[in-house]
Design a protein around this motif. Structure first.
Motif, PDB file in Angstrom:
ATOM      1  N   GLN A 266       0.824  -1.205   0.000  1.00 51.46           N
ATOM      2  CA  GLN A 266       0.000   0.000   0.000  1.00 51.46           C
ATOM      3  C   GLN A 266       0.858   1.255   0.000  1.00 51.46           C
ATOM      4  O   GLN A 266       0.448   2.297  -0.489  1.00 51.46           O
ATOM      5  CB  GLN A 266      -0.913   0.024   1.226  1.00 51.46           C
ATOM      6  CG  GLN A 266      -1.991  -1.022   1.188  1.00 51.46           C
ATOM      7  CD  GLN A 266      -3.126  -0.695   2.136  1.00 51.46           C
ATOM      8  OE1 GLN A 266      -3.730   0.351   2.072  1.00 51.46           O
ATOM      9  NE2 GLN A 266      -3.390  -1.617   3.043  1.00 51.46           N
TER      10      GLN A 266
ATOM     11  N   PHE B 133       2.685   3.790  -4.211  1.00 49.04           N
ATOM     12  CA  PHE B 133       2.641   5.222  -4.518  1.00 49.04           C
ATOM     13  C   PHE B 133       3.969   5.737  -5.067  1.00 49.04           C
ATOM     14  O   PHE B 133       4.064   6.843  -5.551  1.00 49.04           O
ATOM     15  CB  PHE B 133       2.220   6.014  -3.290  1.00 49.04           C
ATOM     16  CG  PHE B 133       0.764   5.834  -2.975  1.00 49.04           C
ATOM     17  CD1 PHE B 133      -0.197   6.577  -3.642  1.00 49.04           C
ATOM     18  CD2 PHE B 133       0.350   4.893  -2.049  1.00 49.04           C
ATOM     19  CE1 PHE B 133      -1.544   6.396  -3.384  1.00 49.04           C
ATOM     20  CE2 PHE B 133      -0.996   4.693  -1.780  1.00 49.04           C
ATOM     21  CZ  PHE B 133      -1.943   5.452  -2.448  1.00 49.04           C
TER      22      PHE B 133
ATOM     23  N   LEU C 164      -4.693  11.334 -10.402  1.00 46.48           N
ATOM     24  CA  LEU C 164      -5.113  12.481  -9.595  1.00 46.48           C
ATOM     25  C   LEU C 164      -5.129  13.764 -10.429  1.00 46.48           C
ATOM     26  O   LEU C 164      -5.624  14.798  -9.983  1.00 46.48           O
ATOM     27  CB  LEU C 164      -4.182  12.663  -8.386  1.00 46.48           C
ATOM     28  CG  LEU C 164      -4.321  11.610  -7.283  1.00 46.48           C
ATOM     29  CD1 LEU C 164      -3.256  11.804  -6.215  1.00 46.48           C
ATOM     30  CD2 LEU C 164      -5.717  11.683  -6.651  1.00 46.48           C
TER      31      LEU C 164
ATOM     32  N   VAL D 241      -4.747   8.156   4.573  1.00 46.25           N
ATOM     33  CA  VAL D 241      -5.476   6.988   4.060  1.00 46.25           C
ATOM     34  C   VAL D 241      -4.824   5.686   4.533  1.00 46.25           C
ATOM     35  O   VAL D 241      -5.502   4.764   5.013  1.00 46.25           O
ATOM     36  CB  VAL D 241      -5.526   7.020   2.515  1.00 46.25           C
ATOM     37  CG1 VAL D 241      -5.901   5.655   1.955  1.00 46.25           C
ATOM     38  CG2 VAL D 241      -6.516   8.075   2.045  1.00 46.25           C
TER      39      VAL D 241
ATOM     40  N   HIS E  88      -6.266   2.582   6.821  1.00 46.77           N
ATOM     41  CA  HIS E  88      -6.278   1.188   6.367  1.00 46.77           C
ATOM     42  C   HIS E  88      -5.533   0.287   7.346  1.00 46.77           C
ATOM     43  O   HIS E  88      -5.989  -0.828   7.653  1.00 46.77           O
ATOM     44  CB  HIS E  88      -5.663   1.073   4.971  1.00 46.77           C
ATOM     45  CG  HIS E  88      -6.505   1.694   3.890  1.00 46.77           C
ATOM     46  ND1 HIS E  88      -6.273   1.506   2.557  1.00 46.77           N
ATOM     47  CD2 HIS E  88      -7.593   2.520   3.954  1.00 46.77           C
ATOM     48  CE1 HIS E  88      -7.172   2.182   1.844  1.00 46.77           C
ATOM     49  NE2 HIS E  88      -7.970   2.806   2.678  1.00 46.77           N
TER      50      HIS E  88
ATOM     51  N   THR F  41     -11.999   2.125  -9.152  1.00 45.61           N
ATOM     52  CA  THR F  41     -12.366   3.211  -8.243  1.00 45.61           C
ATOM     53  C   THR F  41     -13.890   3.316  -8.108  1.00 45.61           C
ATOM     54  O   THR F  41     -14.422   3.475  -7.004  1.00 45.61           O
ATOM     55  CB  THR F  41     -11.811   4.547  -8.746  1.00 45.61           C
ATOM     56  OG1 THR F  41     -10.417   4.424  -8.981  1.00 45.61           O
ATOM     57  CG2 THR F  41     -12.045   5.645  -7.723  1.00 45.61           C
TER      58      THR F  41
ATOM     59  N   PRO G 126     -10.732  12.485  -4.679  1.00 43.45           N
ATOM     60  CA  PRO G 126      -9.360  11.966  -4.586  1.00 43.45           C
ATOM     61  C   PRO G 126      -9.233  10.854  -3.547  1.00 43.45           C
ATOM     62  O   PRO G 126      -8.403   9.964  -3.705  1.00 43.45           O
ATOM     63  CB  PRO G 126      -8.535  13.190  -4.179  1.00 43.45           C
ATOM     64  CG  PRO G 126      -9.503  14.159  -3.604  1.00 43.45           C
ATOM     65  CD  PRO G 126     -10.812  13.919  -4.291  1.00 43.45           C
ATOM     66  N   LEU G 127     -10.071  10.895  -2.516  1.00 44.35           N
ATOM     67  CA  LEU G 127      -9.966   9.868  -1.479  1.00 44.35           C
ATOM     68  C   LEU G 127     -10.226   8.481  -2.034  1.00 44.35           C
ATOM     69  O   LEU G 127      -9.474   7.540  -1.770  1.00 44.35           O
ATOM     70  CB  LEU G 127     -10.954  10.154  -0.346  1.00 44.35           C
ATOM     71  CG  LEU G 127     -10.397  10.883   0.872  1.00 44.35           C
ATOM     72  CD1 LEU G 127     -11.460  10.997   1.956  1.00 44.35           C
ATOM     73  CD2 LEU G 127      -9.176  10.146   1.413  1.00 44.35           C
TER      74      LEU G 127
ATOM     75  N   ILE H 218      -9.920   7.538  -5.076  1.00 44.72           N
ATOM     76  CA  ILE H 218      -8.827   7.204  -5.993  1.00 44.72           C
ATOM     77  C   ILE H 218      -7.611   6.697  -5.222  1.00 44.72           C
ATOM     78  O   ILE H 218      -7.026   5.659  -5.552  1.00 44.72           O
ATOM     79  CB  ILE H 218      -8.448   8.437  -6.840  1.00 44.72           C
ATOM     80  CG1 ILE H 218      -9.605   8.799  -7.788  1.00 44.72           C
ATOM     81  CG2 ILE H 218      -7.168   8.169  -7.631  1.00 44.72           C
ATOM     82  CD1 ILE H 218      -9.367  10.047  -8.595  1.00 44.72           C
ATOM     83  N   VAL H 219      -7.261   7.427  -4.171  1.00 46.22           N
ATOM     84  CA  VAL H 219      -6.087   7.035  -3.379  1.00 46.22           C
ATOM     85  C   VAL H 219      -6.327   5.702  -2.684  1.00 46.22           C
ATOM     86  O   VAL H 219      -5.450   4.836  -2.657  1.00 46.22           O
ATOM     87  CB  VAL H 219      -5.743   8.138  -2.354  1.00 46.22           C
ATOM     88  CG1 VAL H 219      -4.751   7.629  -1.330  1.00 46.22           C
ATOM     89  CG2 VAL H 219      -5.185   9.362  -3.067  1.00 46.22           C
ATOM     90  N   ARG H 220      -7.534   5.516  -2.147  1.00 46.88           N
ATOM     91  CA  ARG H 220      -7.847   4.253  -1.466  1.00 46.88           C
ATOM     92  C   ARG H 220      -7.751   3.085  -2.440  1.00 46.88           C
ATOM     93  O   ARG H 220      -7.191   2.031  -2.124  1.00 46.88           O
ATOM     94  CB  ARG H 220      -9.262   4.320  -0.879  1.00 46.88           C
ATOM     95  CG  ARG H 220      -9.345   5.188   0.347  1.00 46.88           C
ATOM     96  CD  ARG H 220     -10.432   4.653   1.295  1.00 46.88           C
ATOM     97  NE  ARG H 220     -10.096   5.023   2.656  1.00 46.88           N
ATOM     98  CZ  ARG H 220     -10.504   6.162   3.228  1.00 46.88           C
ATOM     99  NH1 ARG H 220     -11.261   7.006   2.540  1.00 46.88           N
ATOM    100  NH2 ARG H 220     -10.143   6.447   4.458  1.00 46.88           N
TER     101      ARG H 220
ATOM    102  N   HIS I  65      -6.051   2.950  -5.146  1.00 47.32           N
ATOM    103  CA  HIS I  65      -4.655   2.747  -5.510  1.00 47.32           C
ATOM    104  C   HIS I  65      -3.917   1.969  -4.424  1.00 47.32           C
ATOM    105  O   HIS I  65      -3.091   1.102  -4.716  1.00 47.32           O
ATOM    106  CB  HIS I  65      -3.976   4.093  -5.752  1.00 47.32           C
ATOM    107  CG  HIS I  65      -2.701   4.002  -6.511  1.00 47.32           C
ATOM    108  ND1 HIS I  65      -2.642   3.594  -7.824  1.00 47.32           N
ATOM    109  CD2 HIS I  65      -1.414   4.246  -6.149  1.00 47.32           C
ATOM    110  CE1 HIS I  65      -1.389   3.607  -8.233  1.00 47.32           C
ATOM    111  NE2 HIS I  65      -0.617   3.996  -7.229  1.00 47.32           N
ATOM    112  N   ALA I  66      -4.229   2.263  -3.178  1.00 51.34           N
ATOM    113  CA  ALA I  66      -3.599   1.553  -2.066  1.00 51.34           C
ATOM    114  C   ALA I  66      -3.978   0.071  -2.109  1.00 51.34           C
ATOM    115  O   ALA I  66      -3.117  -0.805  -1.950  1.00 51.34           O
ATOM    116  CB  ALA I  66      -4.006   2.185  -0.741  1.00 51.34           C
TER     117      ALA I  66
ATOM    118  N   PHE J 271      -4.949  -1.590  -4.725  1.00 51.89           N
ATOM    119  CA  PHE J 271      -4.240  -2.055  -5.905  1.00 51.89           C
ATOM    120  C   PHE J 271      -2.794  -2.433  -5.546  1.00 51.89           C
ATOM    121  O   PHE J 271      -2.264  -3.441  -5.996  1.00 51.89           O
ATOM    122  CB  PHE J 271      -4.262  -0.937  -6.934  1.00 51.89           C
ATOM    123  CG  PHE J 271      -3.781  -1.320  -8.283  1.00 51.89           C
ATOM    124  CD1 PHE J 271      -4.428  -2.267  -9.046  1.00 51.89           C
ATOM    125  CD2 PHE J 271      -2.649  -0.709  -8.817  1.00 51.89           C
ATOM    126  CE1 PHE J 271      -3.974  -2.605 -10.306  1.00 51.89           C
ATOM    127  CE2 PHE J 271      -2.187  -1.045 -10.072  1.00 51.89           C
ATOM    128  CZ  PHE J 271      -2.846  -1.997 -10.814  1.00 51.89           C
TER     129      PHE J 271
END
Lengths: 227, 227
Positions: free
Chosen positions: A179, A183, A194, A210, A214, B153, B167-168, B170-172, B174-175, B177
């Motif tokens: 996770q 990034f 983004l 975030v 998690h 997403t 964005p939240l 999207i970021v979640r 991605h994490a 992922f």
DNA sequence: AAAAAAATCAAACAGTTGTATAAAAAACTC
DNA sequence: GAGTTTTTTATACAACTGTTTGATTTTTTT
């Protein structure tokens, strides 16, 4: 704590050497080991081609020296926290809540570091090494990456009460680790997603939040309830 | 479903072309774009140097064609599931629980695919593109990566009730992922940590189970309680 | 300031790179 | 089977690669 990449004395020669290491890191990161030419590295450092042979013997030794510097830098970033954690683990004085906090702290540090300037070049080199490790990388892995991964697993095991030697804790830790590094590893993807030109500290803060969430959800969800 | 890398007709020329694409994928993955020479690519395909200019014009176009093939293959792996999900999203007939199941199903599929053979070469090329994207990568991103990331997403947003555009989410996503791809991007690390000679289907199953659990914990933890 | 050491430099080296060219071979069409 | 197209081949080219060499300049030491 120094936390300086390629520290050196103010001697003339030492400075030239450091300059070569810095531009080498940059070029190796930008274009990869084989495609970064010694000529452009020397030129970027304001030096002659021969300077590399003079200071490092050859290109490969220069690269090995760059990786050594990366290892030292990485250890300096998390060294203090890691040492303290190892002590508390050995002494058995690490409770689950503290372990979880420590986990989040380490992840935050890694994330924050990855947004800044110096790490950007380090990141490129390390990613290239992940997809095709060189001989010099073995050292970096053994002395720096693996000990950190091991420590994370043990801390995670304390946070959830799992067996630190079992495969489950290892796999779970690796997933959490994923996770964070996604990034940087898939940074291009998240940047485009983004819709920003460059990932800045404000993004690091949001991403850190975030990941904290998690980690909390996973750790608490895995810990047997105790009300 | 075909799911073949660089499909072609049995014509003589088409076969030679395909052979070049296959060895190009291998060499580009092993040694990177700039360091993989057209000579070794041609030789590995049992062809002459000039064949590359003949079939693709130049090295860069060959690389672009390789990336196109990767995109087509990736889309073929998840295409059916993705299409069905897009339909249900458009029709508004996707409930949170089904969304969460779909998410887990996609992650399982990705994980399973990554243990097999073909994907290993694809993985190397894509990792290199992440660390220094080429112009051709734009296409791969636009036609394959981004749509998949976008779909994930939106499905995740349904599963948790978050804003799919924010964005939240999207970021979640991605994490999450990251939890999957870390097992391929840092596959060597997890292999050594688990102390096995090779990651097999049984490991994919265990890892899949862990990721399922984590997805459940995160999704359920983010969804407002409903007694 | 003289002598010694350290640092910088341009030039040359043998290989390799991607691409262009034109002839030879093979496959296909009628 | 002759004629045409497609495919394969060897060779040439200029540009670049890492490294070596030996002379020159700069710095340090005496």
């Amino acid at each position: 704590m120094t936390r300086e990449l390629f520290p050196s004395s103010p001697n003339k020669g030492e400075q030239a050497r450091r300059g070569l290491l810095l531009s080498a890191l940059e070029k190796f990161g930008q274009r990869g080991y084989e495609n970064a030419s010694v000529r452009e590295i020397a030129e970027a450092a304001g030096q002659n081609v021969g300077a590399i042979a003079y200071y490092f013997g050859n290109k490969e030794s220069l690269y090995a020296e760059v990786l050594k510097g990366i290892g030292a830098y990485l250890r300096s970033v998390l060294g203090e926290t890691a040492d303290e954690l190892r002590e508390r683990l050995a002494g058995g004085s690490l409770d689950p809540d503290s372990a979880r906090s420590a986990l989040k702290h380490i992840f935050r540090t890694m994330l924050g570091e990855q947004i800044e300037g110096d790490f950007d070049k380090i990141r490129s080199v390390m990613m290239r090494e992940q997809s095709s490790p060189s001989e010099s990388f073995d050292l970096l892995y053994r002395d720096t990456i693996r000990p950190l991964h091991d420590l994370l697993t043990r801390v995670f095991a304390v946070a959830t009460g799992e067996d630190p030697e079992g495969p489950l804790a290892i796999v779970r830790t690796h997933a959490l680790f994923g996770q964070v590094i996604v990034f940087t590893m898939a940074r291009e993807t998240i940047r485009r997603r983004l819709g920003v030109r460059k990932l800045g500290p404000e993004h690091a803060a949001m991403i850190g939040g975030v990941i904290d969430e998690h980690v909390d959800l996973i750790c608490r969800g895995l810990t047997p309830k105790k009300p």
